[in-house]
Design a protein around this motif. Sequence first.
Motif, short mmCIF file in Angstrom:
data_model
loop_
_atom_site.label_atom_id
_atom_site.label_comp_id
_atom_site.label_asym_id
_atom_site.label_seq_id
_atom_site.Cartn_x
_atom_site.Cartn_y
_atom_site.Cartn_z
N THR A 181 0.86 -1.18 0.00
CA THR A 181 0.00 0.00 0.00
C THR A 181 0.90 1.23 0.00
OG1 THR A 181 -0.09 0.21 2.41
CG2 THR A 181 -1.75 -1.22 1.35
N LEU A 182 0.37 2.35 -0.43
CA LEU A 182 1.17 3.57 -0.42
C LEU A 182 1.56 3.93 1.01
CD1 LEU A 182 2.31 5.74 -2.29
CD2 LEU A 182 0.26 7.10 -1.85
N GLU A 183 0.65 3.71 1.95
CA GLU A 183 0.95 4.01 3.34
C GLU A 183 2.09 3.13 3.87
OE1 GLU A 183 -3.32 5.28 2.68
OE2 GLU A 183 -2.03 3.63 2.04
N ASP A 184 2.09 1.85 3.50
CA ASP A 184 3.16 0.97 3.97
C ASP A 184 4.48 1.30 3.28
OD1 ASP A 184 4.17 -1.09 5.59
OD2 ASP A 184 4.04 -2.51 3.92
N ALA A 185 4.43 1.67 2.00
CA ALA A 185 5.64 2.08 1.31
C ALA A 185 6.27 3.28 2.00
CB ALA A 185 5.33 2.40 -0.16
N VAL A 186 5.43 4.25 2.36
CA VAL A 186 5.94 5.43 3.07
C VAL A 186 6.50 5.05 4.43
CG1 VAL A 186 5.26 7.62 4.14
CG2 VAL A 186 4.50 7.08 1.81
N ARG A 187 5.84 4.13 5.14
CA ARG A 187 6.34 3.68 6.45
C ARG A 187 7.77 3.16 6.33
NH1 ARG A 187 7.13 -1.12 9.10
NH2 ARG A 187 6.46 -2.29 7.24
N ARG A 188 8.05 2.40 5.28
CA ARG A 188 9.38 1.81 5.11
C ARG A 188 10.44 2.86 4.80
NH1 ARG A 188 8.75 -3.69 3.75
NH2 ARG A 188 6.56 -4.35 3.83
N MET A 189 10.00 4.04 4.38
CA MET A 189 10.91 5.13 4.04
C MET A 189 11.03 6.17 5.15
SD MET A 189 9.40 5.85 0.24
CE MET A 189 9.39 4.60 -1.06
N THR A 190 10.23 6.03 6.21
CA THR A 190 10.13 7.11 7.20
C THR A 190 10.23 6.60 8.64
OG1 THR A 190 7.71 7.01 7.04
CG2 THR A 190 8.83 8.60 5.61
N SER A 191 9.12 6.18 9.22
CA SER A 191 9.15 5.83 10.64
C SER A 191 9.98 4.59 10.93
CB SER A 191 7.71 5.63 11.17
OG SER A 191 7.12 4.47 10.63
N LEU A 192 9.97 3.61 10.02
CA LEU A 192 10.76 2.41 10.27
C LEU A 192 12.25 2.75 10.32
CD1 LEU A 192 11.04 -0.62 10.70
CD2 LEU A 192 10.91 -0.94 8.21
N PRO A 193 12.82 3.41 9.31
CA PRO A 193 14.25 3.75 9.43
C PRO A 193 14.57 4.71 10.56
CG PRO A 193 13.31 4.69 7.42
CD PRO A 193 12.31 3.73 7.96
N ALA A 194 13.66 5.64 10.87
CA ALA A 194 13.91 6.54 12.00
C ALA A 194 14.02 5.74 13.30
CB ALA A 194 12.80 7.58 12.10
N SER A 195 13.20 4.71 13.43
CA SER A 195 13.25 3.86 14.62
C SER A 195 14.51 2.99 14.63
CB SER A 195 12.00 2.97 14.67
OG SER A 195 12.10 2.00 15.69
N VAL A 196 14.82 2.37 13.49
CA VAL A 196 15.97 1.46 13.42
C VAL A 196 17.28 2.20 13.67
CG1 VAL A 196 17.31 0.02 11.84
CG2 VAL A 196 14.83 -0.24 11.94
N PHE A 197 17.44 3.38 13.07
CA PHE A 197 18.70 4.11 13.17
C PHE A 197 18.73 5.10 14.33
CE2 PHE A 197 19.01 2.33 9.00
CZ PHE A 197 20.37 2.08 8.84
N GLY A 198 17.64 5.18 15.09
CA GLY A 198 17.64 6.04 16.26
C GLY A 198 17.67 7.51 15.91
N LEU A 199 16.66 7.96 15.16
CA LEU A 199 16.56 9.37 14.75
C LEU A 199 15.30 9.96 15.37
CD1 LEU A 199 17.41 8.87 10.96
CD2 LEU A 199 19.00 9.32 12.86
N PRO A 200 15.36 10.33 16.63
CA PRO A 200 14.16 10.83 17.31
C PRO A 200 13.67 12.13 16.69
CG PRO A 200 16.10 11.23 18.65
CD PRO A 200 16.54 10.36 17.51
#
Length: 477
Positions: free
Chosen positions: A394-413
């Motif tokens: 979904t477009l929403e899931d595609a955006v999640r993989r580009m935004t909140s997921l990497p911010a969480s994984v790499f520690g970008l509060p």
Amino acid sequence: MPTCDLLFLNGQLIDGTGAPRRAGALAVDGGRIAAIGDCAGWEAGRVIDAAGRVLAPGFIDVHTHDDSALLKTPAMPAKTSQGVTTVIAGNCGISIAPLVPRYPLPQPLALLGEVPDYRFATVAAYRSALEAAPPSVNVGLLVGHSTLRAGAMQDTSRAASAGEIEAMSAALAQALLDGGLGLSTGLSYPASRAAPTAEVVALARVTASHPGAIYTTHMRSERDQVIEAVRETLQIGREAAIPVVISHHKCIGRRNFGKTTVTLELIDRALATQDVALDVYPYTASSTVLLPEFVGDAERIIVTSSQPHPEQARRDLHEIAAEWGVSLEDAAARLGPATAIYFQMDEADLRRVLGHPRTMIGSDGIPGPYPHPRLWGSFPRVLGHYARELGLLTLEDAVRRMTSLPASVFGLPGRGMLREGYAADLVLFDPDGVIDRADYTQPCEPSVGIEQVYVNGCEVWGRAGATGAAAGRFLAR
């Protein structure tokens, strides 16, 4: 009456979490998101009618080799034109810092530049250079294992001694104190392939002693031993008690097509007890240094650069070898130092990896005059081709993989989501028209459908292209 610098009205808000889009407004003030949803009555210095468009968090490119490009091309149009507002550099074991070379650069360090480009003895020095001349995007830096080896060892074709591991550990610890996000390895490359698992574990343990730091890896094999390489990666994560990211996960060579069914099952089982994530670029051709040992599995190879034979760039290696009357391996050796595009992966494997819920998007592009099209096209290709046209996401899931997921994984509060108080890293795009245009003949063609991009509230991409705004920040752990 509340006031703000920038006000988006009538947009479709995709907040980065994967939640369904919703109609609404968003206000930006002082480089941060000031309000979301109902912004009736707000006054703004600039009002943008976002009707028919999606407003999303700016994209985070988790896998780049932009270390030098950020200084040489600070407007970063290859990234801002895709909606990318943050890049993670220092991948695959090679980071521009910390290293001032005393010896010739081992492969693949030349991917980032020549000896003079490695002029930062510390991550702090590199960070200072970026802060003195900020690029248009935010920057996070991983510390490269191969870079550490090149600084501590004259001969990187062997395992490091105890004293050399101690020197690397000290350099790594300082780099993490200076703001590095974690450790990266490139265990299939000449500079690090002789490193035993124990050497990597020792450095990963140093990394794990710095809260929030992570371990990312271009694994020891993406070919015949890919399953064993995944097992080694997971072992390193367990022994060092550190989160792991598998870089550009793929299975190279026809005899290995389909092995992602096994590797992803291993990852799924590991997720029950350890933190694992992946990244992928949305193409079935890879791009890296041209080495004789890399040519055997590819069905086609395009030479993208050659120091001794620059006239051979943009030509097929098979044609060059035939003209010279030599094998592919000999032609690759004669062309080196060189880079190339290798056509050697399976679309079904790519889709399988892209569909995994822990997969992020990384371009893995090598900046240069004739790059792989992924440098300019990765994010719109996922949005347009794999999400809209194929429905894989979904477009929403595609955006999640580009935004909140990497911010969480790499520690970008404070980044990666549309939230009040978060940094105003934003992309406004046409969901019905966004698509990549870069290909293997015109690799630097900007995508379409990315209309406006903001970094910390400043417009870095708009109708006239890159603005050159020096809006980026160094994102320290």
